[in-house]
Motif scaffolding. Structure first.
Motif, PDB file in Angstrom:
ATOM      1  N   ARG A   1      43.959  35.346  38.034  1.00  0.00           N
ATOM      2  CA  ARG A   1      43.254  34.859  39.176  1.00  0.00           C
ATOM      3  C   ARG A   1      43.074  36.329  40.042  1.00  0.00           C
ATOM      4  O   ARG A   1      42.258  36.519  40.895  1.00  0.00           O
ATOM      5  CB  ARG A   1      44.085  33.985  40.288  1.00  0.00           C
ATOM      6  CG  ARG A   1      43.558  32.676  39.877  1.00  0.00           C
ATOM      7  CD  ARG A   1      44.448  31.631  40.196  1.00  0.00           C
ATOM      8  NE  ARG A   1      45.757  31.239  39.855  1.00  0.00           N
ATOM      9  CZ  ARG A   1      46.819  31.167  40.293  1.00  0.00           C
ATOM     10  NH1 ARG A   1      46.776  30.704  41.565  1.00  0.00           N
ATOM     11  NH2 ARG A   1      47.744  31.002  39.924  1.00  0.00           N
ATOM     12  N   ALA A   2      44.278  37.279  39.884  1.00  0.00           N
ATOM     13  CA  ALA A   2      44.348  38.486  40.989  1.00  0.00           C
ATOM     14  C   ALA A   2      43.596  39.413  39.554  1.00  0.00           C
ATOM     15  O   ALA A   2      44.481  40.365  39.207  1.00  0.00           O
ATOM     16  CB  ALA A   2      45.563  38.953  41.144  1.00  0.00           C
ATOM     17  N   SER A   3      42.340  39.211  39.459  1.00  0.00           N
ATOM     18  CA  SER A   3      41.927  40.182  38.422  1.00  0.00           C
ATOM     19  C   SER A   3      41.586  41.384  39.267  1.00  0.00           C
ATOM     20  O   SER A   3      41.414  41.708  40.249  1.00  0.00           O
ATOM     21  CB  SER A   3      40.538  39.403  37.904  1.00  0.00           C
ATOM     22  OG  SER A   3      39.822  39.197  38.859  1.00  0.00           O
ATOM     23  N   SER A   4      41.395  42.376  38.235  1.00  0.00           N
ATOM     24  CA  SER A   4      40.744  43.828  38.611  1.00  0.00           C
ATOM     25  C   SER A   4      39.338  43.999  38.558  1.00  0.00           C
ATOM     26  O   SER A   4      38.635  43.055  37.991  1.00  0.00           O
ATOM     27  CB  SER A   4      41.580  44.944  37.774  1.00  0.00           C
ATOM     28  OG  SER A   4      40.972  45.077  36.422  1.00  0.00           O
ATOM     29  N   ASP A   5      38.662  44.908  39.184  1.00  0.00           N
ATOM     30  CA  ASP A   5      37.323  45.212  39.201  1.00  0.00           C
ATOM     31  C   ASP A   5      37.002  45.195  37.661  1.00  0.00           C
ATOM     32  O   ASP A   5      35.783  44.690  37.196  1.00  0.00           O
ATOM     33  CB  ASP A   5      37.085  46.464  39.721  1.00  0.00           C
ATOM     34  CG  ASP A   5      35.930  46.823  40.646  1.00  0.00           C
ATOM     35  OD1 ASP A   5      35.054  47.562  40.820  1.00  0.00           O
ATOM     36  OD2 ASP A   5      35.406  45.519  40.679  1.00  0.00           O
ATOM     37  N   TYR A   6      37.747  45.905  36.798  1.00  0.00           N
ATOM     38  CA  TYR A   6      37.435  46.201  35.370  1.00  0.00           C
ATOM     39  C   TYR A   6      37.399  44.553  34.790  1.00  0.00           C
ATOM     40  O   TYR A   6      36.486  44.319  33.902  1.00  0.00           O
ATOM     41  CB  TYR A   6      38.480  47.067  34.837  1.00  0.00           C
ATOM     42  CG  TYR A   6      38.538  46.893  33.474  1.00  0.00           C
ATOM     43  CD1 TYR A   6      39.828  46.076  32.565  1.00  0.00           C
ATOM     44  CD2 TYR A   6      37.790  47.449  32.450  1.00  0.00           C
ATOM     45  CE1 TYR A   6      39.908  46.089  31.308  1.00  0.00           C
ATOM     46  CE2 TYR A   6      37.792  47.385  31.021  1.00  0.00           C
ATOM     47  CZ  TYR A   6      38.936  46.660  30.500  1.00  0.00           C
ATOM     48  OH  TYR A   6      39.036  46.601  29.117  1.00  0.00           O
TER      49      TYR A   6
ATOM     50  N   ASP B   1      36.640  41.651  36.089  1.00  0.00           N
ATOM     51  CA  ASP B   1      35.633  40.976  36.507  1.00  0.00           C
ATOM     52  C   ASP B   1      34.443  41.589  35.656  1.00  0.00           C
ATOM     53  O   ASP B   1      33.498  40.657  35.353  1.00  0.00           O
ATOM     54  CB  ASP B   1      35.560  41.227  37.953  1.00  0.00           C
ATOM     55  CG  ASP B   1      36.320  40.429  39.069  1.00  0.00           C
ATOM     56  OD1 ASP B   1      36.609  40.727  40.254  1.00  0.00           O
ATOM     57  OD2 ASP B   1      37.085  39.435  38.179  1.00  0.00           O
TER      58      ASP B   1
ATOM     59  N   GLY C   1      38.998  35.016  40.329  1.00  0.00           N
ATOM     60  CA  GLY C   1      39.022  36.055  39.325  1.00  0.00           C
ATOM     61  C   GLY C   1      38.321  35.938  38.137  1.00  0.00           C
ATOM     62  O   GLY C   1      36.930  35.679  38.166  1.00  0.00           O
TER      63      GLY C   1
ATOM     64  N   ALA D   1      48.452  38.646  33.720  1.00  0.00           N
ATOM     65  CA  ALA D   1      49.703  39.308  33.803  1.00  0.00           C
ATOM     66  C   ALA D   1      50.709  38.400  33.011  1.00  0.00           C
ATOM     67  O   ALA D   1      50.218  37.667  32.389  1.00  0.00           O
ATOM     68  CB  ALA D   1      50.120  39.049  35.342  1.00  0.00           C
TER      69      ALA D   1
ATOM     70  N   MET E   1      49.140  46.041  35.379  1.00  0.00           N
ATOM     71  CA  MET E   1      49.828  44.823  35.273  1.00  0.00           C
ATOM     72  C   MET E   1      48.816  43.769  34.896  1.00  0.00           C
ATOM     73  O   MET E   1      49.459  42.913  34.206  1.00  0.00           O
ATOM     74  CB  MET E   1      50.213  44.668  36.717  1.00  0.00           C
ATOM     75  CG  MET E   1      50.870  43.345  36.940  1.00  0.00           C
ATOM     76  SD  MET E   1      51.410  43.162  38.621  1.00  0.00           S
ATOM     77  CE  MET E   1      52.170  41.607  38.413  1.00  0.00           C
TER      78      MET E   1
END
Lengths: 388, 526
Positions: A137-142, A144, A168, A248, A277
Motif C-alpha cells: 500500500r505504501a508503494s514507491s514511485d518505482y 507504481d 498503492g 515490505a 524497504m
C-alpha cells in the motif's frame, strides 16, 4: 441434499445463499462445507428451528434473526449487483479451494458458495485469462510505475488484471489496465455496495463500469482485517498466476502470494533496489525456490499462459561481430592496435602466432571489415567500435 | 496661524509611498489632533515628539496643534513618523526655514532625550524617495550608511534633533558629549549558517551522487529534495550550499538588502547584503515567521529573507500544510502576497529551495526496513504531505543513504571541496548568463518559459527521451520543461555549448530520482 455440478440453483436456494453470506463470515469453512453438503435452504431452516447446535450454530442463528434480506436485496439493486452461485454459467472454477479447506494453517478458508458481482462481464470466462498484480500500500514511485506498465502490458495482450482495489500497487495495476482499455477485476473485502477505501470511489466505479467488482461478503459488510486476508485467497484463485510488485517484509500482499503458492499457481515477483524497504519483502519471496523473477508483461504471460503459447524473447546484449570469431582470431584481433598501424611481425608475436598464420587471419578479418591495412602495417578499422 | 510641511514614506511590504506630513498651529484651546489614519504606534508620536522637542531646548506650543498625514485614507504604521512630525512642527513655529524641508524626506524614531533611533526599512524608504525625485533624505545616523547605498539622493544622517536643527539651519552643530550608545541599538543578530567559514563540502563523507545533485542545483538554481534516514548527511549538504553560490549582482543585493532592512537585520557599518542569504526555519516556527505577516506591521518571513539565496526546510514534511501551500506562490512567481483584513503587502521571495526529509515518520524506512515501526498507511500519508504542485517544481530528487564503511574511509578528492565546486558553479553560471545577456534573470531555472524556449531550445536529436516519457504520462509538460532546463545546466557544467544526449539522460536521472535516464557524471567524479 447436495447439489450436482452444472445444475443452476433454484431461486429459493439462491436467496438462502445470499442470506448465509450475511450470517456466516466470508470464507468460513464450516459454512462452506455445510452449504455444499446440505444446501443453504436446509441450513437456514435448521438455524431457524434451532436444530443446528454447537457454538457457531448459535451465533449464526442470532445473526440470522437480525438479518434483513429485503434490505440486502435493495442495497444490491441500488448498485446493480447480482449474486452468482455454483452452477451459473458465469461461475468460475474454484474447486481447488476445496482442497485447502483442511490445510493445517491458522487461517482456514473454504470454497465459496456464492459471490456478489457488479459489472458487465462474465466472471467465469474472464478469469481463464487473468493475472493478479498485488503489492504494498505504501508503494514507491518505482512500484507504481512498474505495476502500471505490467498491467497495461497484460491488458494489451488480452489478459485481465485482478487486484484488491487498495492504495498503492493495487490501484496502480487497476489504472494501468484501464489506461490500456483492458479488463480489470477488483476483489473487495467489504460488501459489494461499500467501496473501500473511500478515496477509491471513482476508481472502483470505473472498474465496475468496464470490468468487474467481486465480493464474498454480503452488501453492507465493512472490511475487517480478517476479511482482507480471506479475500486474498480469491485474488489468487481468480487468476492464473500472481505477481507481487513491491512488498515490505510484513506486507499483506505476501499473504496473497502464499495462497497462490498453495493453489499451485505461478508466483512471480518484481525486484527493486536492495536499499528500498518496499522491495525487501519481494526479495525474500524471490529467494524461495517456487517463485520466479519477472521484469515485464511478456515474462509474466509466458508463465501463466498455456505452455508454449506465449514464449517471451530471451534478453541478450546486442551481438557484435567479434562474438562470431573463433578463439584464435579473437586473440589476434586483440593484438591489433587501435590507431597507429603495426607490422605483421609484431602483431604475430603479440598474439602468439606464426607470421604466416597471422597474415592469413588478418586477411580474413580485413574481409569482415574488422581491420585495415595502412602503409606497411595493420590497425583496427575505424568505422567499427569494438568496445565490449 | 502657521503651518510647516515635510515628507516621509509609508512602507507597504517592500513598496513605499510618499507621505506628506503637515503641522498647523492655531490659537485656541491647547490641544493635539493627529489625522491620516495613524495606528497606535504613530499616535504615540505625540509624547515622544513633545519630550524630544523640550529636551532639545525647543518649545512645545501651548496652542491648538493639528498634524495631518496625507494621503489621509492610507493607514500609517510605524514609529518613523516621529522625525517628520517634529520637523513639521518646528517649521510651523518658524524655527526651521521652510525651504530646508522642501523636497526632503525625513524618516526616524525619536528618543525622549531628542536622540534619533535607527528604524527598519530605511533602504526601501530611500529608494522610494529617490524614485519620486526627492533630493534629500534625513535619517538617523545609524542608518546613514544604509541610506547611502542609493545613488542620486543626498543623505543627511543625524544623531539628535539638536544636530538636525542646526544642520537644516545651515549652522555648525554644537559639540555634544559622546552619548552612551543605546544597548537596544546594538548590532542586530544576523542569520548566518553555523561555522560559515569553516564549513566545507569535504566535511561530508562519501555521498558522491548527493554532492553532484547539490552542485547541479547550485549551478542552475534548481530546487532540490534530499530524502533519507536521519544522520545520512542531508542537513550537512544543505548547509554547505550557500557557499557554492557566487556573490550577488548589484541589483540583487539592493533587493535583498531592502528585505533585510525591513526585518531590521542590517549591520550598521556594513549594511549591504552581498552574499546570497541563507534561511533555515524550524518546522515548529510560526507560520508568519516563515511566510511573512505578523501583528500590526506585516514583516517579511524567512522565505523573503532568503530572497536571491537559499531556503532550507529541514524535516520538510513536518512543516504545517499551510506553509507548504503558501510556498506555491513564491515558487511560481518569485514573490509572496500577504493579505489581511486591513491590507496586503507584497514581498519578493525568489529563492533556491532545498528540502530534506526522512522516508517515514520514524525515519527507518530504508534498506530492509526492519526497524521501521510505521504502518503502511502512515508511511503513505507522510510522503503525501509534500503537495503535488510543490513536488512538481522540485527539479532534483535524491535519496541520501547512510554512508557505507568503505566510503567512510575513502578520502574525497580535492575537486570536491567547496572552493572547487564553487568555481565550477561560477563558470557554469557565466555560460548561462551569456545566453540571457540583457535579461534580468541569470539562471536556467528562473528564466520564464517563453524566453527559455526562445534562447535555449533543445537540439532536436536529443529530445527523444523526454518526449517518450511525456507520451506515456511519466512526465507532465511542466516536468518536460524542467528536465530541459536541467539538461542545459548539466551541459553548462560540462562546458558544452548545447546539451548532448548524455546531458538529457543525466537530467532525467536527477529529476526522476534515478527511475529514468542515466547518470554518467556521478560515477566518474572522484
Amino acid at each position: 441434499m447436495g447439489l450436482e455440478t452444472g445444475t443452476v440453483v433454484s431461486d429459493a436456494e439462491r436467496a438462502a445463499r445470499m442470506l448465509m453470506s450475511r450470517v456466516a463470515e466470508p470464507g468460513d469453512v464450516d459454512a462452506c462445507r455445510l452449504v455444499r453438503e446440505f444446501s443453504a435452504s436446509e441450513l437456514v431452516e435448521r438455524l431457524r428451528t434451532g436444530r443446528q447446535g454447537r457454538a457457531k450454530g448459535q451465533a449464526w442463528a442470532a445473526r440470522l434473526a437480525a438479518a434483513d434480506p429485503e434490505q440486502m436485496r435493495r442495497a444490491a439493486d441500488r448498485v446493480g449487483a447480482r449474486y452468482l452461485a455454483p452452477g451459473d454459467p458465469d461461475w468460475p472454477d474454484l474447486a481447488e479451494l476445496r482442497t485447502l479447506e483442511s490445510a493445517p494453517r491458522d487461517l482456514c478458508a473454504g470454497e465459496p458458495f456464492g459471490l456478489w458481482v457488479r459489472g458487465p462481464l462474465a466472471l467465469g470466462s474472464v478469469v481463464e485469462s487473468a493475472v493478479a498484480i498485488v503489492g504494498a500500500r505504501a508503494s514507491s514511485d518505482y512500484g507504481d510505475y512498474v505495476a502500471g506498465s505490467l498491467a497495461a502490458g497484460c491488458a494489451a495482450r488480452g489478459w485481465a488484471v485482478v487486484s484488491g482495489g487498495a492504495y498503492g500497487i493495487d490501484a496502480a495495476a487497476h489504472r494501468g489496465a484501464l489506461a490500456a482499455e483492458g479488463t480489470t477485476i477488483a476483489v473487495l473485502a467489504s460488501g459489494i455496495d461499500r467501496l473501500y477505501p473511500a478515496g477509491h470511489g471513482g476508481l472502483l466505479e470505473n472498474v465496475a463500469s468496464t470490468g468487474l467488482l467481486v465480493s464474498e461478503a454480503a452488501p453492507g459488510c465493512s472490511p475487517t482485517r480478517l476479511r482482507f486476508l480471506v479475500r486474498n485467497r480469491l485474488i489468487a484463485a481468480l487468476s492464473r498466476g500472481t505477481v507481487v510488485v513491491e512488498a515490505a517484509l510484513r506486507s499483506g500482499s505476501l499473504n496473497t502470494a502464499r495462497w497462490a503458492r498453495d493453489l499451485g499457481r505461478p508466483l512471480m515477483g518484481v525486484p527493486g533496489p536492495v536499499t528500498s524497504m518496499t522491495s525487501a519483502g519481494v526479495h525474500e519471496l524471490l529467494r524461495q525456490p517456487e517463485s520466479v523473477l519477472v521484469t515485464d508483461a511478456a515474462e509474466v504471460l509466458e508463465l501463466v499462459a498455456p505452455i508454449g503459447s506465449a514464449p517471451a524473447p530471451v534478453k541478450r546484449g546486442e551481438r557484435i561481430p567479434r562474438d562470431d570469431l573463433d578463439e584464435v582470431s579473437q586473440r589476434l584481433l586483440d593484438a591489433v592496435p587501435k590507431v597507429a598501424p603495426a607490422p605483421v611481425a609484431s602483431i604475430a608475436v603479440c598474439a602468439d602466432l606464426g607470421p604466416a598464420q597471422a597474415l592469413e587471419r588478418l586477411a580474413a578479418l580485413a574481409q569482415r571489415g574488422l581491420v585495415i591495412r595502412v602503409g606497411g602495417g595493420w590497425r583496427l578499422s575505424p568505422t567499427r567500435s569494438d568496445a565490449p | 496661524m502657521a503651518t510647516g510641511l515635510t515628507y516621509s514614506v509609508a512602507l507597504d511590504g517592500i513598496a513605499g509611498r510618499l507621505v506628506c506630513v503637515e503641522a498647523d498651529i492655531s490659537p485656541g484651546v491647547p490641544g493635539w489632533a493627529l489625522s491620516g489614519l495613524p495606528d497606535a504606534s504613530v499616535a504615540e508620536s505625540r509624547d515622544r515628539c513633545r519630550a524630544a522637542l523640550l529636551n532639545s531646548r525647543q518649545k512645545w506650543p501651548d496652542l491648538k496643534i493639528t498634524v495631518g498625514m496625507y494621503p489621509a485614507d492610507l493607514r500609517k504604521v510605524g514609529s518613523h513618523y516621529d522625525l517628520p512630525i517634529a520637523l513639521a512642527l518646528l517649521a510651523a513655529q518658524g524655527e526651521l526655514p521652510a525651504a530646508s524641508l522642501r523636497s526632503c524626506v525625513a524618516f526616524g524614531e525619536l528618543g525622549l532625550d531628542g536622540r534619533l533611533r535607527s528604524v527598519p526599512g530605511v533602504l526601501p524608504a530611500v529608494l522610494s524617495a529617490a524614485d519620486n525625485g526627492v533630493e534629500r533624505v534625513i535619517v538617523p545616523a545609524a542608518n546613514a550608511v544604509e541610506a547611502s547605498l542609493i545613488d542620486g539622493v543626498r543623505v543627511l544622517g543625524v544623531r539628535s534633533l539638536v544636530e538636525c536643527i542646526a544642520l537644516l539651519r545651515g549652522e555648525e552643530p554644537p559639540v555634544e558629549e559622546e552619548l552612551e550608545p543605546w544597548l537596544a541599538d546594538a548590532e542586530p543578530r544576523t542569520v548566518r549558517p553555523r561555522h560559515e567559514d569553516e564549513a566545507d563540502l569535504l566535511d561530508v563523507r562519501g555521498q558522491h551522487l548527493a554532492r553532484w545533485c547539490v552542485e547541479v542545483a547550485a549551478a542552475g538554481r534548481h530546487h532540490l529534495f534530499l530524502e533519507g534516514p536521519p544522520g545520512s548527511g542531508k542537513t550537512m549538504l544543505a548547509e554547505r550550499s550557500p557557499k557554492l553560490l557566487p556573490e550577488l549582482e548589484v541589483w540583487q543585493s539592493i533587493e535583498t538588502t531592502q528585505v533585510h532592512s525591513l526585518a531590521g537585520l542590517l549591520s550598521r557599518d556594513d549594511p549591504r547584503v552581498s552574499r546570497p542569504p541563507y534561511q533555515a526555519p524550524n518546522h515548529a516556527d510560526t507560520v508568519p515567521s516563515v511566510i511573512g505577516g505578523g501583528g500590526r506591521l506585516i514583516k517579511p518571513g524567512a522565505i523573503s529573507l532568503a530572497h536571491h539565496g537559499v531556503l532550507f526546510l529541514d524535516e520538510a514534511l513536518e512543516f504545517r500544510p499551510s506553509v507548504h501551500d503558501a510556498l506555491r506562490q513564491p515558487l511560481e512567481s518569485g514573490e509572496i502576497s500577504i493579505r489581511r483584513a486591513d491590507g496586503a503587502a507584497r514581498f519578493p521571495a525568489r529563492f533556491q529551495l532545498i528540502m530534506a526529509a526522512n522516508p517515514c515518520p520514524c525515519g527507518m524506512a530504508w534498506g530492509k526496513g526492519r526497524e521501521c515501526i510505521c504502518v503502511p498507511s502512515k508511511r503513505r500519508q507522510y510522503r503525501e504531505r509534500l503537495s503535488g504542485p510543490v513536488r512538481d517544481r522540485i527539479d532534483i530528487v535524491n535519496e541520501v543513504l547512510p554512508v557505507s564503511r568503505a566510503e567512510m574511509r575513502q578520502q574525497v578528492g580535492s575537486s570536491g571541496s567547496s572552493q572547487q565546486v564553487a568555481a565550477r558553479v561560477a563558470e557554469a553560471r557565466l555560460r548561462a548568463k551569456a545566453r540571457f545577456a540583457e535579461l534580468p534573470w541569470l539562471t536556467n531555472a528562473e528564466v520564464p518559459g517563453f524566453e527559455f524556449r526562445r534562447r535555449c531550445p533543445l537540439p532536436a536529436d536529443v529530445t527523444r527521451p523526454i518526449e517518450d516519457l511525456v507520451a506515456i504520462g511519466r512526465l507532465t509538460q511542466r516536468g518536460a520543461d524542467r528536465v530541459a532546463r536541467l539538461a542545459w545546466t548539466v551541459a553548462d557544467l560540462g562546458g558544452r555549448d548545447r546539451p548532448a544526449l548524455v546531458d538529457v539522460d543525466e537530467a532525467l536521472f536527477l529529476r526522476t530520482r534515478g527511475l529514468h535516464g542515466t547518470s554518467a557524471v556521478s560515477l566518474r567524479r572522484a
